[in-house]
Scaffold this active site. Structure first.
Site, PDB file in Angstrom:
ATOM      1  N   THR A 122      21.588  18.570 -26.670  1.00  0.00           N
ATOM      2  CA  THR A 122      21.788  17.181 -27.107  1.00  0.00           C
ATOM      3  C   THR A 122      23.288  16.981 -27.363  1.00  0.00           C
ATOM      4  O   THR A 122      24.036  16.722 -26.437  1.00  0.00           O
ATOM      5  CB  THR A 122      20.946  16.848 -28.357  1.00  0.00           C
ATOM      6  OG1 THR A 122      21.157  17.851 -29.369  1.00  0.00           O
ATOM      7  CG2 THR A 122      19.461  16.792 -28.007  1.00  0.00           C
ATOM      8  N   LYS A 174      19.450  25.762 -28.170  1.00  0.00           N
ATOM      9  CA  LYS A 174      20.267  24.576 -28.389  1.00  0.00           C
ATOM     10  C   LYS A 174      20.395  24.359 -29.884  1.00  0.00           C
ATOM     11  O   LYS A 174      19.522  24.731 -30.671  1.00  0.00           O
ATOM     12  CB  LYS A 174      19.678  23.338 -27.704  1.00  0.00           C
ATOM     13  CG  LYS A 174      18.363  22.814 -28.250  1.00  0.00           C
ATOM     14  CD  LYS A 174      18.428  21.908 -29.470  1.00  0.00           C
ATOM     15  CE  LYS A 174      19.376  20.755 -29.257  1.00  0.00           C
ATOM     16  NZ  LYS A 174      19.416  19.904 -30.526  1.00  0.00           N
ATOM     17  N   THR A 200      17.997  21.646 -36.652  1.00  0.00           N
ATOM     18  CA  THR A 200      17.486  21.067 -35.406  1.00  0.00           C
ATOM     19  C   THR A 200      17.912  21.940 -34.249  1.00  0.00           C
ATOM     20  O   THR A 200      18.863  21.687 -33.543  1.00  0.00           O
ATOM     21  CB  THR A 200      17.927  19.612 -35.180  1.00  0.00           C
ATOM     22  OG1 THR A 200      17.205  19.078 -34.083  1.00  0.00           O
ATOM     23  CG2 THR A 200      19.367  19.434 -34.888  1.00  0.00           C
ATOM     24  N   GLU A 216      28.638  20.315 -34.790  1.00  0.00           N
ATOM     25  CA  GLU A 216      29.169  19.004 -34.392  1.00  0.00           C
ATOM     26  C   GLU A 216      30.556  18.776 -34.985  1.00  0.00           C
ATOM     27  O   GLU A 216      30.733  18.779 -36.203  1.00  0.00           O
ATOM     28  CB  GLU A 216      28.202  17.908 -34.821  1.00  0.00           C
ATOM     29  CG  GLU A 216      26.942  17.905 -33.977  1.00  0.00           C
ATOM     30  CD  GLU A 216      25.883  16.949 -34.475  1.00  0.00           C
ATOM     31  OE1 GLU A 216      24.986  16.637 -33.679  1.00  0.00           O
ATOM     32  OE2 GLU A 216      25.940  16.518 -35.642  1.00  0.00           O
TER      33      GLU A 216
END
EC number: 2.3.1.35
Length: 419
Positions: free
Chosen positions: A171, A198, A209, A292
């Site tokens: 993602t 991932k 996640t 991120e």
């Protein structure tokens, strides 16, 4: 990655390296037009399988389905989509998850109960099911064509299909996470372990996640696989944190199809357990490294703890501290934030005897600051991988956790994730 002292070695490839496994990924246009977003993993023969899942009370629809399908410890395929989490959408979500298993099972000629399902992406939005199912049909067709062609003899093509699968589960990830190991067995012959994962944001112990899928051509019964996987997850995925948020879709699955003809026992079994743990740790570190907006990987090691759980609590607490993460980004040797994060971790220890290190540089001793070179500290904190360690001087237990720095880019990414 240093495998020089391991019983196994790193080899090229990923999830499809073990005998009898195939994988591919396709572009179904689920959220973005030109992104790989449907992955399919398939075993030519029935495989023993085990799974570990998020402890979040809010769970995605495919997770419940996979738990049911794994009750017998058997699986033939895994279908994964990115771009939509298929979470918190009511009855539609249950129907969509089953439809994914049913379509994959129909094309692969296996019962839908032998198909595991995983999804990742935006929560609370109904997935564009037609696109997802069409993607599964495309992936199944490609994969079956590979099986018919006997692509096992064409390693480059097999690795490319597996790489597309690794791309399809991403993602906000900026790097592909895939590995393959080879282990020479004492009884003769070799076994292989392949994996993809991932994870980048919404990452926190128990798990974040993140999705992880491992395959091996060794044989072990599902009960043994479950024990091995759970132990590996405790030392790896449950020791990584990016932002303190635990997701609804987290899942790690291990499949063993026995295609090597080797049933593990004795030393080979022990080496296999360590190999699985090593693989999971490498994937977990990649997830932290790819946090991120991150610019640095943070590794926190705690030694001298009374209990393993105390060491884990402290390591995770430091990795999860927003103040520590911000100081790491600013390259500020603010060791007080490190000790403070240990203090609220819930672990039992005496703060008046703790030593704190940045790399090999001691910055606090016996719970008090010491004179150290700020210039040397700056050099250490400027590295892409920063190691922080604490010695509690209270026992023999130790643990390591992984995280990353907190940057302006993290806010930018998550401020507009849904749109």
């Amino acid at each position: 990655m240093d495998n020089s002292k391991k019983a196994w070695k790193l080899i090229n490839g990923g999830i499809a390296v073990p005998k009898g496994f195939y994988a591919t990924g396709v572009q179904a246009g689920i959220k973005y037009k030109d992104k790989y977003d449907v992955a399919l993993i398939f075993s030519e023969v029935q495989a023993q399988a085990a799974g570990v899942y998020t402890r979040n009370l809010v769970k995605a629809h495919p997770l419940y389905l996979t738990q049911r399908h794994l009750e017998n410890g058997l699986a033939r395929a895994i279908v994964i989509n990115s771009g939509n989490a298929n979470a918190c959408v009511g009855e539609f979500g249950d129907q969509a998850a089953f439809a994914m298993a049913e379509v994959a099972g129909t094309f692969l000629a296996v019962p839908p109960e032998d198909v595991l399902v995983a999804s990742t992406g935006v929560i609370g939005v109904e997935m564009p099911l037609d696109k997802v199912l069409n993607g599964i049909r495309m992936a199944s067709s490609l994969l079956l064509n590979d099986v018919v062609k006997g692509i096992r003899g064409q390693k480059e093509e097999a690795d490319e299909g597996a790489h597309r699968a690794a791309l399809a589960i991403m993602t906000t990830d900026t790097m592909v996470k895939e590995y393959a190991y080879e282990l020479s067995c004492s009884q003769g012959g070799v076994i292989h372990l392949g994996a993809i994962a991932k994870g980048s944001g919404m990452i926190h112990p128990n798990m974040g996640t993140m999705l992880g899928f491992l395959t091996t051509d060794a044989f072990l019964p599902s009960e043994d696989l479950q024990h091995i996987l759970r132990e590996a997850v405790e030392e790896s995925f449950n020791m990584v944190t990016v932002d303190g948020d635990t997701s609804t879709n987290d899942m790690v699955v291990l499949m063993a199809n026995g295609a090597s003809g080797i049933t593990l026992s004795g030393e080979d079994r022990t080496n296999f357990e360590e190999m699985v743990k090593s693989m999971c740790i490498e994937l977990a570190k990649d997830i932290a490294r790819d946090g991120e907006g991150a610019t640095k990987l943070m590794e926190v090691s705690v030694s001298g703890a009374k209990t393993k759980e105390d060491a884990r609590k402290i390591a995770r607490s430091i990795c999860g501290s927003s103040l520590v993460k911000a100081a790491l980004f600013g390259e500020d040797a603010n060791w007080g934030r490190i000790l403070t994060a240990a203090g609220y971790s819930g672990a039992e220890f005496n703060p008046n005897i703790v030593d704190v290190f940045l790399g090999k540089l001691i910055v606090a001793q016996a719970g008090k600051g010491v004179t150290f070179s700020e210039e040397e500290a700056k050099v250490i904190l400027a590295l892409k991988e920063v190691h922080i360690s604490l010695n509690l001087h209270s026992g023999e237990e130790q643990a390591t956790a992984w995280g990353c720095d907190l940057t302006h880019e993290y806010v930018t990414i998550n401020g507009s994730y849904r749109t």
